[in-house]
Design a protein around this motif. Structure first.
Motif, PDB file in Angstrom:
ATOM      1  N   GLU A  39      -0.152  -6.163 -14.927  1.00 46.89           N
ATOM      2  CA  GLU A  39       0.808  -6.604 -15.933  1.00 46.89           C
ATOM      3  C   GLU A  39       2.036  -5.705 -15.920  1.00 46.89           C
ATOM      4  OE1 GLU A  39       0.763  -7.869 -20.686  1.00 46.89           O
ATOM      5  OE2 GLU A  39      -0.919  -6.809 -19.767  1.00 46.89           O
ATOM      6  N   ASN A  40       3.212  -6.328 -16.118  1.00 45.42           N
ATOM      7  CA  ASN A  40       4.499  -5.620 -16.227  1.00 45.42           C
ATOM      8  C   ASN A  40       4.892  -4.871 -14.957  1.00 45.42           C
ATOM      9  OD1 ASN A  40       4.815  -6.431 -18.942  1.00 45.42           O
ATOM     10  ND2 ASN A  40       3.559  -4.707 -19.641  1.00 45.42           N
ATOM     11  N   LEU A  41       4.353  -5.262 -13.828  1.00 44.67           N
ATOM     12  CA  LEU A  41       4.735  -4.620 -12.566  1.00 44.67           C
ATOM     13  C   LEU A  41       6.126  -5.088 -12.147  1.00 44.67           C
ATOM     14  CD1 LEU A  41       4.050  -3.014  -9.931  1.00 44.67           C
ATOM     15  CD2 LEU A  41       3.253  -5.205  -9.008  1.00 44.67           C
ATOM     16  N   ARG A  42       6.935  -4.131 -11.715  1.00 46.95           N
ATOM     17  CA  ARG A  42       8.242  -4.449 -11.133  1.00 46.95           C
ATOM     18  C   ARG A  42       8.257  -3.936  -9.697  1.00 46.95           C
ATOM     19  NH1 ARG A  42      12.606  -5.806 -14.357  1.00 46.95           N
ATOM     20  NH2 ARG A  42      14.016  -4.971 -12.783  1.00 46.95           N
ATOM     21  N   PHE A  43       8.755  -4.760  -8.797  1.00 44.56           N
ATOM     22  CA  PHE A  43       8.936  -4.349  -7.415  1.00 44.56           C
ATOM     23  C   PHE A  43      10.376  -3.859  -7.286  1.00 44.56           C
ATOM     24  CE2 PHE A  43       9.840  -4.644  -2.977  1.00 44.56           C
ATOM     25  CZ  PHE A  43       8.645  -4.419  -2.322  1.00 44.56           C
ATOM     26  N   LEU A  44      10.562  -2.540  -7.459  1.00 44.51           N
ATOM     27  CA  LEU A  44      11.895  -1.939  -7.451  1.00 44.51           C
ATOM     28  C   LEU A  44      12.763  -2.617  -8.513  1.00 44.51           C
ATOM     29  CD1 LEU A  44      12.360  -1.498  -3.593  1.00 44.51           C
ATOM     30  CD2 LEU A  44      11.247   0.010  -5.232  1.00 44.51           C
ATOM     31  N   ARG A  45      13.769  -3.390  -8.147  1.00 43.61           N
ATOM     32  CA  ARG A  45      14.650  -4.024  -9.143  1.00 43.61           C
ATOM     33  C   ARG A  45      14.202  -5.434  -9.510  1.00 43.61           C
ATOM     34  NH1 ARG A  45      19.787  -4.015  -5.693  1.00 43.61           N
ATOM     35  NH2 ARG A  45      18.203  -3.975  -4.080  1.00 43.61           N
ATOM     36  N   TYR A  46      13.102  -5.903  -8.960  1.00 39.53           N
ATOM     37  CA  TYR A  46      12.760  -7.321  -9.065  1.00 39.53           C
ATOM     38  C   TYR A  46      11.422  -7.528  -9.784  1.00 39.53           C
ATOM     39  CZ  TYR A  46      16.319  -7.318  -5.427  1.00 39.53           C
ATOM     40  OH  TYR A  46      17.475  -7.115  -4.717  1.00 39.53           O
ATOM     41  N   GLU A  47      11.254  -8.739 -10.322  1.00 37.65           N
ATOM     42  CA  GLU A  47      10.010  -9.157 -10.954  1.00 37.65           C
ATOM     43  C   GLU A  47       9.580 -10.484 -10.340  1.00 37.65           C
ATOM     44  OE1 GLU A  47       9.544  -8.013 -15.350  1.00 37.65           O
ATOM     45  OE2 GLU A  47      11.687  -8.402 -15.162  1.00 37.65           O
ATOM     46  N   PRO A  56       0.803  -1.232   0.000  1.00 29.70           N
ATOM     47  CA  PRO A  56       0.000   0.000   0.000  1.00 29.70           C
ATOM     48  C   PRO A  56       0.831   1.275   0.000  1.00 29.70           C
ATOM     49  CG  PRO A  56      -0.942  -1.595   1.518  1.00 29.70           C
ATOM     50  CD  PRO A  56       0.380  -2.150   1.075  1.00 29.70           C
ATOM     51  N   LEU A  57       1.955   1.297   0.726  1.00 27.72           N
ATOM     52  CA  LEU A  57       2.725   2.542   0.748  1.00 27.72           C
ATOM     53  C   LEU A  57       3.406   2.810  -0.589  1.00 27.72           C
ATOM     54  CD1 LEU A  57       6.116   2.307   1.120  1.00 27.72           C
ATOM     55  CD2 LEU A  57       5.420   1.314   3.289  1.00 27.72           C
ATOM     56  N   LEU A  58       3.644   1.746  -1.376  1.00 27.22           N
ATOM     57  CA  LEU A  58       4.152   1.924  -2.733  1.00 27.22           C
ATOM     58  C   LEU A  58       3.035   2.216  -3.726  1.00 27.22           C
ATOM     59  CD1 LEU A  58       6.780  -0.974  -2.918  1.00 27.22           C
ATOM     60  CD2 LEU A  58       7.252   1.466  -2.698  1.00 27.22           C
ATOM     61  N   ARG A  59       1.804   2.207  -3.251  1.00 30.73           N
ATOM     62  CA  ARG A  59       0.608   2.410  -4.071  1.00 30.73           C
ATOM     63  C   ARG A  59       0.470   1.315  -5.136  1.00 30.73           C
ATOM     64  NH1 ARG A  59       0.493   5.368  -0.109  1.00 30.73           N
ATOM     65  NH2 ARG A  59       0.146   7.643  -0.186  1.00 30.73           N
ATOM     66  N   ILE A  60       0.874   0.104  -4.764  1.00 25.90           N
ATOM     67  CA  ILE A  60       0.720  -1.051  -5.648  1.00 25.90           C
ATOM     68  C   ILE A  60      -0.611  -1.724  -5.303  1.00 25.90           C
ATOM     69  CG2 ILE A  60       1.609  -3.319  -6.282  1.00 25.90           C
ATOM     70  CD1 ILE A  60       4.407  -2.304  -5.719  1.00 25.90           C
TER      71      ILE A  60
END
Length: 854
Positions: free
Chosen positions: A220-228, A158-162
């Motif tokens: 779709e195509n979401l990246r968590f910072l440097r990771y998938e 939530p804090l990343l607004r994901i």
């Protein structure tokens, strides 16, 4: 590319939302600009340039190299360094880190105890989160699979607004201990393994032998910072079981409006003592003070980008120099072209054309050429970026965000305009104020130009040589660094012969620690029996694989005052034969055996640097005792092995303590078992598909639910540690090669033009008795004189500029005499060859033909 019909390139390259980029509008605006600049239409300007097709083609091609290189590198800089993270109000996101300078650490990860304290007591954050990445085993879907997973607390997403595209995110209840097990899957995993089913919500997955309910699907195509990651899993920490320690996680937070980083650090400083009161087990407040432990909150972007900025800014400066060399080359072409138009310019001026009109005409041509070069350069940049994206170097973060967007286009057209003004300025300065009478007199056929006429062109060549030398020195230093890195002993030998595979045995499959170790030994024996396998060894992490575990180490011989924290050391857990398989020499004592593992013997092996630091000689370390600062059992040192460059060959090797993979009374556990181990397999068949299939069959013959993860050779791991240096070396090498070619073309062009203008003089000299050798030496002296001046100026510039890349060098300083000498000699030899051809042609002139040339 954009067409006259308005068809657009893919969205990744151009964005049709910006009407400014409409091709008809661009053509209309440019035509108006050229008409204003020269008093003629753009079509008349194009016809004028078409009369000199060779000049136009060479100018556009030369500039396109420089402009395209700048556009490509700037797109990387803009995508990696300048563009905000792809999260809502990304500037408010921070990484929550700490520092402990008393222990030599500038960055210390987050711990669960501090996380819960910050979450409950802070006055500066909207929310805080904790996360960690790793692998998880998924079974029950055809073959078992090891996938990328992300463990998070309930506040992280939530804090990343994901927000999930389907379903919901984690709540405080999902993250509570002993709550039902849940999981969120990525869009790619949903499509790849779950068939993209609409009824996916409520389905279950067996993750690490634990059944979890799917509650959401990510966009779709979401990246968590440097990771998938494929899976998102809640931590479910129990605050009642936490202690002050275990700094193994990543912290993230969102600042409240009006709060800055300084205020956040001050608030964390206030809460650290509160955390030691809430969680009295583990590190004490006195220990933290001895370590000078404190907060290190910084922008989250810094965690994503890392220190790659130093490389990218150096590369951008490098290609900037290439563009300057290209401008110098085109300026020389303009000067040559202007020489041929002296009489025309003088006559037009005598008939009433003012200098402003001439200036507009010259600048309209130079800007038109620069604009044409920018279009070609964008094509080169697009091709270069496609190649870069295909290669996918791991040294560049945010690679997927690199594109030729509107900012890159504005930058490209901006440097094109500046380039056109720059090289168009030279003929204007040279001929804009010339005496008309002398210009008309010098127009006689075959007359030789004086030194004044050559000065501008010679100065440009000197600049090209100097700049090329600077780039060659930079490349030479990177080559020396790469060679030095390759000569470092990383802690293993013949890495191309070692295949590494990670196998994890979940506690839900095998709960008993002794049985877990027994299963690892059975897997060890089955893999060792594969034909061609010479040796097998297990470790919690192999050298340079990025998995680190560090803790304070007490040494019995060197007791510390009460409350003082011992130095931090790196811990690894291994099996029998690990050092033999890796090729790390045993310097004293013995290795850890399977008997030590099954008997849970209190023994360890340490690296040479730790033995020498404490006891001066490896042999003197045998029999000494050490222990983790959070355990009571002392452990005997039974062996000393060679150092390992665990953080990369460019970093100092850390002091490492190797434990048996099953130990007693460590970190609060009665028996601590390493369930996830890397199998190092030494064989000449490493990397072959057949071997991997045989390893998989051997593993599944013991346990069919164990997936193979992180399959790669030690050579691949080593290459990854060298990726940044190799990438920088390749980029600098390309830039240097282009610079040398342009510099050689420049000096060849100037000397050739000088010979053509001095044809009558050379004929007279030969008619009066000058030998061919004398004429050749005359021309060579001029070329070598320009080269010598350029090398001298370039050495001075390199001496100052190479200090900016000190952080990129290894084993060599920014001022390295052998590199400077070798580059100077090589560039001098190339320049000599470029001067020799026109000198040879001059020496073969027939005197009668030369005199008749008038």
């Amino acid at each position: 590319m954009l067409t006259r019909t308005g068809r657009a390139c893919p969205r990744r390259i151009f964005d049709n939302r910006y009407d400014f980029w409409n091709p008809d509008r661009i053509f209309f605006v440019l035509e108006g600009m050229f008409a204003w600049a020269s008093g003629t239409s753009a079509r008349q300007l194009l016809r004028r340039l078409a009369r000199s097709p060779f000049f136009t083609a060479v100018s556009v091609a030369t500039l396109a190299l420089g402009i395209g290189a700048n556009a490509a590198i700037f797109s990387v800089v803009e995508g990696v360094l300048l563009r905000p993270l792809p999260f809502e109000n990304a500037d408010a996101l921070v990484g929550v880190w700490h520092r402990a300078p008393g222990l030599g650490f500038d960055n210390v990860n987050q711990s669960p105890a501090l996380h819960f304290t910050y979450r409950d007591e802070n006055q500066v954050f909207e929310d805080v989160g904790l996360w960690d990445n790793g692998q998880a085993s998924v079974t029950g879907l055809e073959e078992p699979e090891e996938v990328e997973a992300m463990w998070v607390t309930d506040g992280t997403l939530p804090l990343l607004r994901i927000r999930p595209a389907l379903g919901r995110t984690f709540t405080r209840e999902d993250d509570a201990p002993r709550s039902p097990k849940t999981v969120i899957v990525s869009h790619a995993y949903w499509m790849r393994r779950l068939g993209g089913k609409d009824d996916v919500l409520g389905m279950t997955l067996d993750v690490d032998a634990t059944t979890r309910e799917i509650i959401g699907v990510m966009p779709e195509n979401l990246r968590f910072l440097r990771y998938e990651p494929d899976l998102y899993i809640p931590f479910q920490f129990d605050p009642n079981e936490l202690f002050m320690g275990n700094f193994s996680y990543q912290g993230v937070a969102r600042l409240r409006p009006g709060v800055n980083i300084e205020m956040a650090n001050a608030d964390l400083e206030r809460m650290i003592p509160i955390s030691t009161e809430r969680y009295p087990e583990g590190l004490t407040l006195q220990m933290l003070r001895e370590a000078k432990f404190g907060p290190n909150v910084h922008p989250l972007k810094q965690d994503v980008v890392g220190d790659v900025g130093s490389v990218l800014w150096v590369l951008l400066g490098t290609v900037g120099l290439v563009l300057l060399i290209a401008c110098a080359n085109v300026a020389n072409l303009f000067l040559v072209r202007a020489d041929g138009r002296q009489q025309e310019i003088a006559l037009r001026t005598a008939l009433g054309a003012n200098r402003r009109r001439l200036a507009r005409e010259i600048f309209s041509e130079s800007i038109a050429l620069a604009f044409a070069a920018s279009l070609v350069g964008l094509g080169l940049a697009y091709a270069g970026l496609k190649l870069l994206l295909t290669m996918g170097p791991t040294s560049i973060p945010r690679l997927h965000e690199i594109a030729l967007d509107e900012n890159v286009l504005l930058f490209t057209f901006g440097i094109s305009l500046l380039s056109g003004l720059l090289f168009g300025l030279f003929p204007l300065l040279k001929y804009g104020r010339r005496n008309l009478t002398s210009a008309l007199k010098e127009g006689g056929r075959g007359s030789s130009e004086g030194r004044e006429s050559h000065r501008a062109r010679s100065a440009l060549v000197v600049f090209q040589i100097a700049t090329a030398l600077v780039l060659l020195v930079c490349s030479g230093l990177m080559i020396r660094s790469f060679q030095a890195l390759r000569e470092v002993n990383p802690g293993f030998v013949r890495p191309e012969e070692v295949l590494t595979v990670r196998l994890s045995i979940p506690s839900a499959q095998v709960e008993d620690p002794s049985e877990t170790a027994a299963m690892h030994e059975r897997l060890f024996e089955r893999i060792r029996a594969i034909p061609g396998v010479r040796s097998v060894g297990l470790s919690s992490s192999v050298t340079m694989d990025g998995r680190n575990s560090n803790d304070a180490l007490d040494v019995e011989d060197f007791p510390l005052p009460e409350g003082q924290l011992p130095p931090i050391r790196r811990f690894k857990w291994i099996s029998q034969n690990y050092f033999q398989t890796m090729g790390n020499p045993l310097l004293a004592g013995r290795e850890i055996t399977w008997t030590d593992i099954h008997d849970q013997s209190p023994v360890v092996v340490i690296t040479e640097n730790l033995a020498r630091e404490l006891w001066a000689e490896p042999e003197r370390a045998l029999g000494k005792r050490v222990r983790s600062s959070l355990e009571s059992d002392w452990r005997e040192i039974v062996g000393v092995v060679g150092n390992v460059h665990d953080d990369g060959v460019n970093e100092k090797p850390p002091a490492v303590v190797y434990f048996p993979m099953v130990v007693r009374n460590m970190w609060g556990a009665e028996v601590l078992t390493q369930r996830s181990m890397v199998y190092a397999i030494r064989t000449e068949r490493a990397g072959s598909p057949n071997l991997l299939a045989e390893v998989r069959d051997a593993v599944w013959s013991v346990n069919p639910n164990l997936p193979l993860a992180n399959v790669r050779t030690l050579d691949e791991i080593l290459d990854r540690s060298l990726a940044r240096t190799a990438f920088t070396l390749v980029m600098l090498g390309i830039a240097s090669g282009v610079a040398v070619v342009l510099g050689v073309v420049g000096i060849y062009g100037v000397i050739s033009y000088t010979v053509s203008q001095r044809t009558r003089e050379i004929g007279l000299r030969m008619a009066l008795g000058a030998a061919c050798r004398d004429v050749s030496n005359l021309v060579l002296r001029e070329g070598l004189g320009l080269t010598a001046m350029g090398i001298a100026i370039g050495l001075g510039a390199a001496f100052g500029l190479t200090r900016l890349m000190s952080a990129l060098l290894f084993g060599v300083g920014p001022v390295d005499p052998p590199t400077y000498a070798a580059v100077s000699l090589a560039l001098g030899a190339v320049a000599l060859a470029a001067s020799y051809l026109p000198a040879r042609r001059a020496s073969r002139l027939a005197p009668t033909e030369a005199l008749r040339w008038e």
